[in-house]
Motif scaffolding. Structure first.
Motif, short mmCIF file in Angstrom:
data_model
loop_
_atom_site.label_atom_id
_atom_site.label_comp_id
_atom_site.label_asym_id
_atom_site.label_seq_id
_atom_site.Cartn_x
_atom_site.Cartn_y
_atom_site.Cartn_z
N THR A 289 0.85 -1.19 0.00
CA THR A 289 0.00 0.00 0.00
C THR A 289 0.89 1.25 0.00
O THR A 289 2.04 1.19 0.46
CB THR A 289 -0.93 0.02 1.22
N LYS B 18 1.05 5.81 0.33
CA LYS B 18 0.45 7.08 0.75
C LYS B 18 1.38 8.20 0.29
O LYS B 18 2.58 8.13 0.55
CB LYS B 18 0.29 7.12 2.26
N ASP C 102 1.93 12.48 -0.35
CA ASP C 102 1.54 13.90 -0.28
C ASP C 102 2.67 14.72 -0.86
O ASP C 102 3.62 14.15 -1.43
CB ASP C 102 1.18 14.31 1.15
N GLU D 14 -4.16 7.93 -0.04
CA GLU D 14 -3.58 6.66 0.41
C GLU D 14 -4.23 5.52 -0.37
O GLU D 14 -5.45 5.46 -0.48
CB GLU D 14 -3.83 6.45 1.90
#
Length: 499
Positions: free
Chosen positions: A376, A378, A380, A458
Motif C-alpha cells: 500500500t 500514501k 503527499d 492513500e
C-alpha cells in the motif's frame, strides 16, 4: 534227525542221516539184507502262502520186487500226495523195483519237525516192513507269506522339492500299496518372511497344497504360489492340521516333520531337504508422499498398506542440517503427521533400512495457493510512504524499497507489516522488489490535489497474486476508489501502480 524203526519181530538198525535242499533227512529201514524202504526229505518255503513244502522220497530196497505202501502216517497230519499226480495220495502207491516215489506235504510255516511213517508190503514174497523218516526244520527261519501291502507305519517314500518354484512330489517306495484304508498326508506350504534367511514372524501365503497317498494312489504332485518377496517354503509330513500359522519367535516348529530331515518321520522319505528360504524383496510396501506448506515446512505422509505389507516398517525421515525423525508404521496403516521444519526442508529424504525408498526424495516448493504480500502507498507533497503486509501462515518476506537514490530493506514476518517513508522528490516512481518471490513492482508517486494546498491520498492494499517461483504469466488491472493504479505482474517484470 532221521530214525529207522522195524517191526517188533525185526531188529532195529540206524543207518544214517543227511540234509538235502533247505533241510533234508535220509532214513534207512533195515540192514541191507532185509526188505525195507528208505525215506528222505527236503523242504522249501512257499512265499505266497507261508507254508513249508516237504518233498518226501520213499525208496524200495529190493531190485526185483515192487512194494505197495499200504499205510502212510504223517506228523503233522496234513495230506501227503504224489508229486507226479497231486490228486492221488501216497498211501496205496507202488514203489517200483529198485526205484522210488516222491510225495509232497504242506505243513505250517513254523513247523519245527516233520515225520513220515510208511508200512510197505512186498506181495511177491509176502514180506512187509514199517519204516519212518523225519526232517528237522527248527534251524530254518519261519516261513511267512510274502506281504501284499505295506503297513503305513513302516512305509518308505521318496520326494522331489523345488522351493523357488513352489513344487514338490512324493512317491511311495516299492511295488506294494499301503494296507487297508490307510492314508498318508503330505502338505506343501509357503510363507511371507521378514528376511531371505530364516526369521520370524512368518505368515502363510495363499492356499497350502495337501494330498495323500493310499490305495491305488502311490504318487502325488504338490504346488503352491510364492509371494513376490522374502519367503519360506516347507514340505511337511501330515495334512493341513499340521500347518503352523503364524511362525513366531519361541513358538512351534516343524522340526523333523519336514521331509528330508535327519529324524523321524521326515527321514522316512529320501530326497533333498524339503525347506527353502529366499526371495530378494521385502514383504512390505513402504511409500511416502510430500506436501509443501506455505510456511516453508514439508508434511511427509508415510504408508505401509500395499498388497504384500505384512510387517511393520520403520521409516527414517531426514532433512537438511542433520534433522532426522524415525516413524514406525504398522502393516495396513499410514502416518500423515511427520512435518519437516522449514529450515530443514530444502532436501527431504525417506529411508527404510538405510536406503532411500522409491520416490523418497523431495525439496520444498512454494505452493501456488499461498497468499502473497500486499503493498500500500500514501503520498503527499512532502512524503512518499510505502507499506508491505505479509499474510499469516506464510514465510518471512524480504522487501526492498527504492526511491530515487535511497533504498530501504525490510523483512516482514508472517502476519505483520513494515513501512518505509521517503522524502518526496522529482522521481515519479518507486521500485518495490520481493527477491525471494521474484517480483518487482513500480509505485507511481502521484499526490492528490494541489501540492500548494497540501493533502494527498492513500492507496488501499494491493495484493500481490500469482505463482512467483514458477513465473507469472498473467496481469491484473485494478481501478482503486482513491486513484487509478495499474497492477501488472510478470517474472522479473515490474508492476507499475500510481500513488
Amino acid at each position: 534227525m532221521i530214525r529207522t524203526r522195524a517191526s517188533l519181530r525185526r531188529p532195529l538198525a540206524v543207518l544214517g542221516a543227511a540234509f538235502l535242499g533247505l533241510t533234508a533227512a535220509v532214513a534207512v529201514a533195515a540192514p541191507a539184507s532185509a526188505h525195507h524202504t528208505t525215506i528222505t526229505a527236503t523242504a522249501d518255503c512257499d512265499g505266497l502262502t507261508g507254508e513249508r513244502v516237504i518233498t518226501w522220497t520213499v525208496e524200495n530196497s529190493e531190485r526185483d520186487k515192487a512194494a505197495t505202501l499200504k499205510t502212510v502216517t504223517a506228523d503233522p497230519a496234513t495230506p501227503v500226495n504224489l508229486a507226479a499226480d497231486a490228486s492221488k495220495p501216497l498211501e496205496g502207491a507202488v514203489v517200483p523195483k529198485g526205484g522210488s516215489v516222491q510225495a509232497v506235504q504242506r505243513v505250517p510255516g513254523d513247523t519245527a519237525t516233520a515225520k513220515l511213517t510208511v508200512y510197505a508190503l512186498w506181495k511177491k514174497n509176502g514180506q512187509d516192513r514199517t519204516n519212518d523218516g523225519s526232517i528237522n526244520l527248527g534251524g530254518d527261519k519261519p516261513c511267512t507269506p510274502a506281504p501284499k501291502c505295506v503297513d503305513a507305519s513302516k512305509a518308505k517314500y521318496s520326494h522331489t522339492f523345488d522351493g523357488p518354484k513352489g513344487t514338490a512330489t512324493v512317491k511311495l517306495d516299492g511295488d506294494l500299496p499301503l494296507c487297508g484304508e490307510s492314508k498318508q498326508w503330505f502338505t506343501l506350504v509357503s510363507y511371507f518372511a521378514p528376511r531371505p534367511q530364516f526369521a520370524t514372524p512368518q505368515y502363510v501365503y495363499g492356499t497350502p497344497d495337501s494330498d495323500w497317498i493310499g490305495g491305488t494312489q502311490t504318487e502325488i504332485d504338490l504346488k503352491v504360489d510364492i509371494p513376490d518377496c522374502h519367503t519360506q517354503v516347507d514340505l511337511i509330513w501330515g495334512g493341513t492340521d499340521e500347518i503352523i500359522d503364524p511362525l513366531v519367535e519361541g513358538g512351534k516348529r516343524y522340526g523333523d516333520k519336514k521331509l528330508g530331515s535327519k529324524g523321524a518321520p521326515g527321514n522316512r522319505s529320501t530326497g533333498p531337504q524339503g525347506w527353502y528360504n529366499g526371495g530378494d524383496k521385502s514383504c512390505t510396501t513402504p511409500a511416502a508422499t510430500f506436501a509443501s506448506n506455505c510456511d516453508g515446512t514439508v508434511t511427509v505422509s508415510l504408508s505401509n498398506d500395499g498388497k504384500i505389507s505384512k510387517y511393520p516398517v520403520e521409516f527414517e525421515v531426514r532433512g537438511e542440517n542433520g534433522w532426522s525423525k524415525k516413524v514406525t508404521v504398522e502393516p495396513g496403516k499410514a502416518d500423515n503427521g511427520t512435518v519437516v521444519p522449514a529450515e530443514n526442508a530444502g532436501k527431504v529424504e525417506v529411508l527404510v533400512d538405510g536406503k532411500v525408498i522409491e520416490d523418497g526424495s523431495y525439496s520444498w516448493q512454494r505452493p501456488e495457493d499461498c497468499p502473497l504480500p500486499t503493498i500500500t502507498t500514501k503520498a503527499d507533497c512532502e512524503n512518499f510512504t510505502l507499506t508491505a503486509t505479509n499474510p499469516e501462515g506464510g514465510l518471512p518476506v524480504k522487501v526492498v524499497f527504492t526511491y530515487g537514490k535511497e533504498t530501504e530493506t525490510r523483512t516482514v514476518q508472517p502476519g505483520d507489516s513494515e513501512t518505509v517513508t521517503f522524502k518526496a522528490g522529482k522521481e515519479e516512481t518507486a521500485l518495490v522488489v520481493l527477491p525471494e518471490l521474484e517480483l518487482e513492482m513500480e509505485a507511481v508517486y502521484a499526490p492528490e490535489g494541489d501540492c500548494g494546498g497540501g493533502g494527498g491520498g492513500e492507496e488501499p492494499g494491493l495484493p500481490v497474486t500469482g505463482a512467483a517461483a514458477g513465473g507469472i504469466a498473467a496481469g491484473a488491472v485494478a481501478l482503486l476508489a482513491l486513484g487509478a493504479v495499474l497492477f501488472l505482474m510478470a517474472r522479473r517484470r515490474r508492476v507499475r501502480f500510481t500513488a
